[in-house]
Design a protein around this motif. Structure first.
Motif, PDB file in Angstrom:
ATOM      1  N   ALA A 124      44.767  32.908  36.283  1.00  0.00           N
ATOM      2  CA  ALA A 124      45.054  32.251  37.563  1.00  0.00           C
ATOM      3  C   ALA A 124      44.696  33.166  38.727  1.00  0.00           C
ATOM      4  CB  ALA A 124      46.526  31.850  37.639  1.00  0.00           C
ATOM      5  N   SER A 125      45.070  34.441  38.630  1.00  0.00           N
ATOM      6  CA  SER A 125      44.740  35.402  39.681  1.00  0.00           C
ATOM      7  C   SER A 125      43.230  35.545  39.829  1.00  0.00           C
ATOM      8  CB  SER A 125      45.356  36.774  39.360  1.00  0.00           C
ATOM      9  OG  SER A 125      46.761  36.708  39.354  1.00  0.00           O
ATOM     10  N   ALA A 126      42.544  35.600  38.683  1.00  0.00           N
ATOM     11  CA  ALA A 126      41.089  35.742  38.703  1.00  0.00           C
ATOM     12  C   ALA A 126      40.431  34.547  39.379  1.00  0.00           C
ATOM     13  CB  ALA A 126      40.559  35.898  37.274  1.00  0.00           C
ATOM     14  N   PHE A 127      40.882  33.351  39.031  1.00  0.00           N
ATOM     15  CA  PHE A 127      40.275  32.140  39.589  1.00  0.00           C
ATOM     16  C   PHE A 127      40.529  32.040  41.086  1.00  0.00           C
ATOM     17  CE2 PHE A 127      39.385  27.776  40.514  1.00  0.00           C
ATOM     18  CZ  PHE A 127      38.461  27.383  39.563  1.00  0.00           C
ATOM     19  N   VAL A 128      41.769  32.281  41.498  1.00  0.00           N
ATOM     20  CA  VAL A 128      42.109  32.207  42.926  1.00  0.00           C
ATOM     21  C   VAL A 128      41.312  33.226  43.722  1.00  0.00           C
ATOM     22  CG1 VAL A 128      43.940  32.622  44.621  1.00  0.00           C
ATOM     23  CG2 VAL A 128      44.409  31.232  42.598  1.00  0.00           C
ATOM     24  N   PHE A 129      41.234  34.450  43.213  1.00  0.00           N
ATOM     25  CA  PHE A 129      40.470  35.467  43.947  1.00  0.00           C
ATOM     26  C   PHE A 129      39.015  35.072  44.080  1.00  0.00           C
ATOM     27  CE2 PHE A 129      37.529  38.996  44.029  1.00  0.00           C
ATOM     28  CZ  PHE A 129      37.916  39.605  45.205  1.00  0.00           C
ATOM     29  N   GLU A 130      38.379  34.667  42.985  1.00  0.00           N
ATOM     30  CA  GLU A 130      36.948  34.358  43.020  1.00  0.00           C
ATOM     31  C   GLU A 130      36.644  33.167  43.925  1.00  0.00           C
ATOM     32  OE1 GLU A 130      34.238  35.832  41.841  1.00  0.00           O
ATOM     33  OE2 GLU A 130      35.371  37.511  40.993  1.00  0.00           O
ATOM     34  N   GLY A 132      35.330  39.969  34.274  1.00  0.00           N
ATOM     35  CA  GLY A 132      36.321  39.569  33.281  1.00  0.00           C
ATOM     36  C   GLY A 132      37.717  39.545  33.863  1.00  0.00           C
ATOM     37  N   TRP A 133      38.677  39.328  32.990  1.00  0.00           N
ATOM     38  CA  TRP A 133      40.093  39.369  33.372  1.00  0.00           C
ATOM     39  C   TRP A 133      40.898  39.543  32.085  1.00  0.00           C
ATOM     40  CZ3 TRP A 133      37.672  34.550  32.901  1.00  0.00           C
ATOM     41  CH2 TRP A 133      38.253  33.665  31.988  1.00  0.00           C
ATOM     42  N   GLY A 153      32.604  34.134  26.781  1.00  0.00           N
ATOM     43  CA  GLY A 153      33.751  33.247  26.720  1.00  0.00           C
ATOM     44  C   GLY A 153      34.461  33.102  28.057  1.00  0.00           C
ATOM     45  N   GLN A 154      34.389  34.127  28.890  1.00  0.00           N
ATOM     46  CA  GLN A 154      35.034  34.083  30.203  1.00  0.00           C
ATOM     47  C   GLN A 154      34.074  33.690  31.318  1.00  0.00           C
ATOM     48  OE1 GLN A 154      36.981  37.901  30.816  1.00  0.00           O
ATOM     49  NE2 GLN A 154      38.776  37.235  29.660  1.00  0.00           N
ATOM     50  N   LEU A 155      32.839  33.445  30.980  1.00  0.00           N
ATOM     51  CA  LEU A 155      31.813  33.206  31.992  1.00  0.00           C
ATOM     52  C   LEU A 155      32.070  31.939  32.809  1.00  0.00           C
ATOM     53  CD1 LEU A 155      29.174  34.343  33.128  1.00  0.00           C
ATOM     54  CD2 LEU A 155      27.946  33.098  31.344  1.00  0.00           C
ATOM     55  N   TRP A 156      32.710  30.950  32.212  1.00  0.00           N
ATOM     56  CA  TRP A 156      32.951  29.684  32.907  1.00  0.00           C
ATOM     57  C   TRP A 156      33.639  29.899  34.256  1.00  0.00           C
ATOM     58  CZ3 TRP A 156      37.865  28.289  34.313  1.00  0.00           C
ATOM     59  CH2 TRP A 156      38.925  28.967  33.682  1.00  0.00           C
ATOM     60  N   LEU A 157      34.601  30.831  34.297  1.00  0.00           N
ATOM     61  CA  LEU A 157      35.345  31.064  35.541  1.00  0.00           C
ATOM     62  C   LEU A 157      34.438  31.605  36.634  1.00  0.00           C
ATOM     63  CD1 LEU A 157      38.895  32.516  35.924  1.00  0.00           C
ATOM     64  CD2 LEU A 157      37.050  33.425  37.353  1.00  0.00           C
ATOM     65  N   PHE A 158      33.490  32.457  36.250  1.00  0.00           N
ATOM     66  CA  PHE A 158      32.629  33.099  37.226  1.00  0.00           C
ATOM     67  C   PHE A 158      31.440  32.231  37.637  1.00  0.00           C
ATOM     68  CE2 PHE A 158      34.835  36.408  34.821  1.00  0.00           C
ATOM     69  CZ  PHE A 158      35.605  36.910  35.865  1.00  0.00           C
ATOM     70  N   HIS A 204      34.596  43.624  47.385  1.00  0.00           N
ATOM     71  CA  HIS A 204      34.649  44.487  46.209  1.00  0.00           C
ATOM     72  C   HIS A 204      35.795  45.492  46.294  1.00  0.00           C
ATOM     73  CE1 HIS A 204      30.726  42.890  45.041  1.00  0.00           C
ATOM     74  NE2 HIS A 204      30.912  43.478  43.866  1.00  0.00           N
ATOM     75  N   LEU A 205      36.017  46.052  47.468  1.00  0.00           N
ATOM     76  CA  LEU A 205      37.108  47.021  47.618  1.00  0.00           C
ATOM     77  C   LEU A 205      38.450  46.394  47.221  1.00  0.00           C
ATOM     78  CD1 LEU A 205      36.155  48.738  51.003  1.00  0.00           C
ATOM     79  CD2 LEU A 205      36.152  49.802  48.740  1.00  0.00           C
ATOM     80  N   VAL A 206      38.618  45.124  47.560  1.00  0.00           N
ATOM     81  CA  VAL A 206      39.874  44.434  47.248  1.00  0.00           C
ATOM     82  C   VAL A 206      39.900  43.938  45.804  1.00  0.00           C
ATOM     83  CG1 VAL A 206      41.311  42.419  47.781  1.00  0.00           C
ATOM     84  CG2 VAL A 206      40.247  43.734  49.636  1.00  0.00           C
ATOM     85  N   GLY A 207      38.793  43.426  45.319  1.00  0.00           N
ATOM     86  CA  GLY A 207      38.831  42.652  44.083  1.00  0.00           C
ATOM     87  C   GLY A 207      38.289  43.261  42.814  1.00  0.00           C
ATOM     88  N   ILE A 208      37.736  44.464  42.861  1.00  0.00           N
ATOM     89  CA  ILE A 208      37.156  45.010  41.627  1.00  0.00           C
ATOM     90  C   ILE A 208      38.189  45.063  40.507  1.00  0.00           C
ATOM     91  CG2 ILE A 208      36.302  47.118  40.531  1.00  0.00           C
ATOM     92  CD1 ILE A 208      34.503  47.596  42.824  1.00  0.00           C
ATOM     93  N   SER A 209      39.397  45.499  40.811  1.00  0.00           N
ATOM     94  CA  SER A 209      40.396  45.620  39.752  1.00  0.00           C
ATOM     95  C   SER A 209      40.864  44.264  39.224  1.00  0.00           C
ATOM     96  CB  SER A 209      41.604  46.418  40.250  1.00  0.00           C
ATOM     97  OG  SER A 209      42.273  45.736  41.283  1.00  0.00           O
ATOM     98  N   VAL A 210      40.600  43.192  39.960  1.00  0.00           N
ATOM     99  CA  VAL A 210      41.024  41.854  39.530  1.00  0.00           C
ATOM    100  C   VAL A 210      40.020  41.250  38.557  1.00  0.00           C
ATOM    101  CG1 VAL A 210      41.700  39.538  40.267  1.00  0.00           C
ATOM    102  CG2 VAL A 210      42.188  41.503  41.745  1.00  0.00           C
TER     103      VAL A 210
END
Length: 234
Positions: free
Chosen positions: A134-140, A122-123, A205-210, A176-182
Motif C-alpha cells: 500500500a505504501s509503495a503504491f501510494v508513493f508511486e 520493489g517493496w 512479480g512486483q512489476l505490475w505496481l511500477f 528519489h531523496l524521499v522515496g528510494i527507501s520505499v
C-alpha cells in the motif's frame, strides 16, 4: 520528411531512456556503497537534466511512458504517437539494463544478477526500507502525479522554457531523496521494466505496481491540465 522526423523522435526517446537507466541504475549498482542514496538521487536527476537539453528539442524528452500518457491525457499528444514513444522508451531501458548487466558480470569476483540485482524497484521484506504494497503504491502514484505536473507545467504556455529541464531534473532528485527507501523510486514504467526483465522472478512479480501506479499518476496529472485548472493566465 515527416517519417524521418518521427523516426528521429523515437531514436531520441531510446537514447534518453537508455541514458537515464544506465546512469541512474548504474549509480545504484556500481557506486551505491560509495555515494549513498543522495548520490543515486542526483545521478537520476542529472541524467534527466542532461537529456532534457540534449534531446528535448527533438522529442520533448519524455523518456517515460507515464509522461507520454500524461501528455495524451492533457491533449498535447496523440495516442498513436505515444504508443510509438513508449515502445522506444522500453527498448532503451531494456538495452541499458543489458549493458549494465554485461558490465557487472565483468567483475573478476563474479556477479549474481538474480541475487544482487540491477537497481530494480520493489517493496516488502528484504527490500530497502521494507515498506508494504500500500505504501509503495501510494508513493508511486502520488510522486508520478507531482512529477508529471511539474513536467506539463514547466513545458506549457507562459512557462520559462529554458529552465524546464532544470526544474524537471531537480524534481526527480527530490522524489528519489524521499522515496528510494520505499520503492527504489520508479515513477517511470520503462525504468522498472528494463532491470526487472534481467533480474527475473520476484522483480517481475512486483512489476505490475511500477506500471500501474505511475500510469495512474501521470494520466491524473494530464487530466488536471486538460481541465485548464493549471493553465497560465498569460
Amino acid at each position: 520528411m515527416k517519417k524521418e522526423r518521427s523516426m528521429n523522435k523515437l531514436i531520441a526517446e531510446f537514447i534518453g531512456t537508455f541514458t537515464l537507466v544506465l546512469f541512474g541504475c548504474g549509480a545504484a549498482v556500481i557506486a551505491g556503497d560509495a555515494i549513498g542514496f543522495t548520490g543515486i538521487s542526483f545521478a537520476f536527476g542529472l541524467a534527466l537534466i542532461g537529456m532534457a537539453y540534449g534531446i528535448g528539442p527533438v522529442s520533448g524528452c519524455h523518456i517515460n511512458p507515464a509522461v507520454s500518457l500524461g501528455a495524451v491525457a492533457a491533449g498535447r499528444m496523440e495516442i498513436s504517437e505515444a504508443i510509438r514513444y513508449i515502445g522506444a522508451q522500453i527498448a532503451g531501458a531494456v538495452a541499458a539494463a543489458l549493458v549494465l548487466m554485461i558490465i557487472m558480470k565483468g567483475k573478476l569476483s563474479g556477479y549474481d544478477v538474480s541475487a544482487s540485482g540491477l537497481g530494480q524497484n520493489g517493496w516488502g521484506a528484504g527490500y530497502l526500507g521494507e515498506y508494504g504494497v500500500a505504501s509503495a503504491f501510494v508513493f508511486e502514484a502520488i510522486a508520478t502525479f507531482l512529477f508529471v505536473t511539474v513536467i506539463l507545467g514547466s513545458t506549457g504556455k507562459g512557462a520559462p522554457s529554458a529552465m524546464a529541464g532544470l526544474a524537471i531534473g531537480l524534481t526527480l532528485v527530490v522524489i528519489h531523496l524521499v522515496g528510494i527507501s520505499v520503492t527504489g523510486v520508479s515513477v517511470n514504467p520503462a525504468r522498472s521494466i528494463g532491470p526487472a526483465l534481467f533480474v527475473g522472478s520476484h522483480a517481475i512479480g512486483q512489476l505490475w505496481l511500477f506500471v500501474l501506479a505511475p500510469v495512474i499518476g501521470g494520466v491524473a496529472a494530464g487530466l488536471v491540465f486538460r481541465t485548464g485548472t493549471l493553465d497560465s493566465e498569460e
